[in-house]
Design an enzyme around this catalytic site. Structure first.
Site, mmCIF file in Angstrom:
data_model
loop_
_atom_site.group_PDB
_atom_site.id
_atom_site.type_symbol
_atom_site.label_atom_id
_atom_site.label_comp_id
_atom_site.label_asym_id
_atom_site.label_seq_id
_atom_site.Cartn_x
_atom_site.Cartn_y
_atom_site.Cartn_z
ATOM 1 N N CYS A 116 0.836 -1.191 0.000
ATOM 2 C CA CYS A 116 0.000 0.000 0.000
ATOM 3 C C CYS A 116 0.877 1.249 0.000
ATOM 4 C CB CYS A 116 -0.881 -0.023 1.255
ATOM 5 S SG CYS A 116 -1.833 1.478 1.526
ATOM 6 N N CYS A 117 0.512 2.214 -0.846
ATOM 7 C CA CYS A 117 1.163 3.521 -0.848
ATOM 8 C C CYS A 117 0.057 4.575 -0.764
ATOM 9 C CB CYS A 117 2.037 3.701 -2.090
ATOM 10 S SG CYS A 117 1.129 3.682 -3.649
ATOM 11 N N TYR A 118 0.287 5.766 -1.257
ATOM 12 C CA TYR A 118 -0.734 6.819 -1.196
ATOM 13 C C TYR A 118 -1.877 6.574 -2.168
ATOM 14 C CZ TYR A 118 2.737 9.440 1.421
ATOM 15 O OH TYR A 118 3.655 9.819 2.359
#
Length: 101
Positions: free
Chosen positions: A58-60
């Site tokens: 998960c990132c932004y």
């Protein structure tokens, strides 16, 4: 992996979620049970992880996580996903689940 699929599998704890956002963002809110993955701890994570457990990065917004997922796959993780839409999409769809520090 889309956010609704992740939401469904979080309950059975079969997937490991790693969050690659900056420390302040991770502290202010994250997917339940997410592990903060940084340049400082990635070697330990790879060495200690179950390489066969499904792994969701998960990132932004779901862009940087694609490269991170490819890197982790190259480290012998067998089932790696990038979270479509990232944490922003998760927070919009499941705000009641967001964990804070």
């Amino acid at each position: 992996m889309n956010i609704s699929d992740l939401h469904q599998v979080l309950a059975d704890k079969s997937h490991v979620v790693v969050d690659i956002r900056d420390p302040a963002s991770f502290q202010s809110g994250r997917i339940p049970g997410a592990v903060h993955l940084t340049n400082d701890n990635i070697s330990d994570f790879v060495r200690e992880a179950d390489l066969d457990a499904p792994l969701v990065v998960c990132c932004y917004h779901g862009h940087s996580s694609q490269q991170a997922a490819q890197f982790l796959a190259s480290q012998d993780f067998t089932d790696v996903y990038s979270l479509d839409g990232g944490f922003v999409a998760w927070q919009q769809s499941y705000p009641e689940t967001v964990e804070n520090a």
